[in-house]
Design an enzyme around this catalytic site. Structure first.
Site, PDB file in Angstrom:
ATOM      1  N   GLY A 186     -16.663 -24.454 -29.115  1.00 50.22           N
ATOM      2  CA  GLY A 186     -15.351 -24.740 -28.554  1.00 50.22           C
ATOM      3  C   GLY A 186     -15.261 -24.519 -27.063  1.00 50.22           C
TER       4      GLY A 186
ATOM      5  N   ASP B  22     -20.899 -13.593 -28.428  1.00 53.66           N
ATOM      6  CA  ASP B  22     -20.068 -14.026 -29.554  1.00 53.66           C
ATOM      7  C   ASP B  22     -20.337 -13.125 -30.741  1.00 53.66           C
ATOM      8  OD1 ASP B  22     -18.546 -17.006 -30.081  1.00 53.66           O
ATOM      9  OD2 ASP B  22     -18.995 -15.806 -31.854  1.00 53.66           O
TER      10      ASP B  22
ATOM     11  N   ASP C  69     -19.508  -7.714 -32.009  1.00 50.69           N
ATOM     12  CA  ASP C  69     -18.062  -7.702 -32.220  1.00 50.69           C
ATOM     13  C   ASP C  69     -17.460  -6.978 -31.020  1.00 50.69           C
ATOM     14  OD1 ASP C  69     -15.428  -7.302 -32.887  1.00 50.69           O
ATOM     15  OD2 ASP C  69     -15.837  -6.366 -34.830  1.00 50.69           O
TER      16      ASP C  69
ATOM     17  N   ASN D 121     -12.815 -15.399 -23.252  1.00 51.43           N
ATOM     18  CA  ASN D 121     -12.377 -16.530 -24.068  1.00 51.43           C
ATOM     19  C   ASN D 121     -12.228 -16.186 -25.540  1.00 51.43           C
ATOM     20  OD1 ASN D 121     -12.205 -19.479 -24.932  1.00 51.43           O
ATOM     21  ND2 ASN D 121     -14.159 -18.880 -25.843  1.00 51.43           N
TER      22      ASN D 121
ATOM     23  N   SER E 229      -2.221 -18.250 -23.648  1.00 51.20           N
ATOM     24  CA  SER E 229      -1.790 -19.346 -24.516  1.00 51.20           C
ATOM     25  C   SER E 229      -0.484 -19.936 -24.021  1.00 51.20           C
ATOM     26  CB  SER E 229      -1.608 -18.857 -25.956  1.00 51.20           C
ATOM     27  OG  SER E 229      -1.012 -19.863 -26.769  1.00 51.20           O
TER      28      SER E 229
ATOM     29  N   TYR F 172       0.282 -13.085 -32.781  1.00 52.51           N
ATOM     30  CA  TYR F 172      -0.527 -13.817 -31.791  1.00 52.51           C
ATOM     31  C   TYR F 172       0.190 -13.914 -30.449  1.00 52.51           C
ATOM     32  CZ  TYR F 172      -2.953 -17.669 -29.494  1.00 52.51           C
ATOM     33  OH  TYR F 172      -3.628 -18.455 -28.580  1.00 52.51           O
TER      34      TYR F 172
ATOM     35  N   LYS G 171      -1.002 -12.359 -26.879  1.00 53.92           N
ATOM     36  CA  LYS G 171      -1.243 -13.169 -25.690  1.00 53.92           C
ATOM     37  C   LYS G 171      -0.257 -12.809 -24.574  1.00 53.92           C
ATOM     38  CE  LYS G 171      -4.831 -15.618 -26.839  1.00 53.92           C
ATOM     39  NZ  LYS G 171      -6.123 -15.372 -26.157  1.00 53.92           N
TER      40      LYS G 171
END
Length: 250
Positions: free
Chosen positions: A20, A40, A64, A91, A143, A156, A160
Site C-alpha cells: 500500500g 512492518d 510489532d 505510515n 486521516s 480511529y 488520528k
C-alpha cells in the site's frame, strides 16, 4: 512520478512498508536517492527487493512497532544500516469500523497502539540520530476522516486526532535541531488496507464526494510525502496537509 535527486545521501525509515502507501512511498524515496529501511509487522522483503532494483540500498525489519521492546530491538539495526536516520515516515496503521456499543477498552487501546503509539515509539527511536546530524524529517500519516462525520470510527478518529496533536507538539520541541514534523491526511484509497478495512463500495462512495472523482491510490500521496521529507519543506513544520482529492474542501 518524476525521478529527482532530492533525497540523495539520506536514509529513510518507512513503517507499514509491506504494501500500500508504505511500498509506494519507499519506492519513490528510493527513486529520489534515499536508502530505505522498510519496517512492518509482516515481512517487507519484497519492498526492500524492489528498492534495490532502483539502485538504492535497503533492508527489511520485521517487528510489532506498537511494542516498545520490539522497537528497542530494531533500533540498533535502523541506526546501524548507514550510520544515521534522516527521514521517518510513520505510515503504519489500521482503520477498523467498530460500533460504539461494541467498542470496549481493549479495542480502543489496540486502535491507539497501532495508529498513535507506533508513531511516538518510532520518532523517539530515531530523533537522536537526526539531532546529531542537525537535520531530520518526520512525516506522520493522519486521516481526512478528522474533518468528516464518519460513523463507527470513534477509536480511529480519536487516535488520528492524537496524531495531529503529537505532530504539532513534536514539531515545537524538535525545531531547534533542524528537524521538521508534519502530517499528511489521505483519503480512502485502493490499497490492501483500504480493501480490508473499508471495502471497495465505500471507497467508490467516497470518491463520488471528492472534487476529483476517482478513487485514491497509494501513489497519490507520495509526492506530498516526498516534499515534506526534503529540503524544499525546510520552513514548514507542525502542519497537517490534506491530500484527499478535494473531499475536505477547507
Amino acid at each position: 512520478m518524476t525521478t529527482t535527486d532530492s533525497h540523495v545521501g539520506r536514509t529513510a525509515v518507512v513503517t507499514g512498508a509491506a504494501g500500500g502507501f508504505g511500498t509506494a512511498i519507499a519506492l519513490e524515496l528510493a527513486r529520489r536517492g534515499a536508502d530505505i529501511i522498510a519496517v512492518d509487522i509482516n515481512s517487507a522483503d519484497e519492498t526492500a527487493a524492489a528498492v534495490r532494483e532502483t539502485g538504492r540500498r535497503a533492508i527489511a525489519l520485521q517487528a510489532d512497532i506498537s511494542d516498545p521492546e520490539q522497537v528497542a530491538d530494531i533500533t540498533p539495526d535502523m541506526i546501524g544500516f548507514t550510520g544515521r536516520v534522516d527521514i521517518l515516515i510513520n505510515n503504519a496503521g489500521a482503520f477498523p469500523f467498530i460500533d460504539i456499543f461494541d467498542l470496549d477498552y481493549a479495542k480502543w487501546r489496540q486502535t491507539f497502539a497501532i495508529n498513535t503509539d507506533t508513531q511516538f515509539l518510532m520518532a523517539t527511536a530515531v530523533m537522536r540520530s537526526m539531532r546529531e546530524n542537525g537535520w531530520g524529517r518526520i512525516v506522520n500519516l493522519a486521516s481526512n476522516s478528522l474533518g468528516l462525520a464518519v460513523p463507527q470510527m470513534v477509536a480511529y478518529m480519536s487516535a488520528k486526532g492524537a496524531v495531529v496533536g503529537f505532530t504539532r507538539s513534536l514539531a515545537t520541541d524538535l525545531a531547534p535541531y533542524g528537524i521538521t514534523v508534519n502530517a499528511v491526511c489521505p483519503t480512502a484509497s485502493r490499497t490492501p488496507g483500504g480493501h480490508k478495512f473499508i471495502g471497495d463500495e465505500i471507497i467508490d462512495s467516497v470518491a463520488g464526494m471528492q472534487a476529483i472523482k476517482r478513487a485514491g491510490v497509494a501513489e497519490d500521496i507520495v509526492g506530498t510525502v516526498c516534499f515534506l521529507s526534503s529540503d524544499d519543506s525546510a520552513f514548514m513544520t507542525g502542519q497537517t496537509v490534506v491530500c484527499d482529492g478535494g473531499l475536505m474542501r477547507v
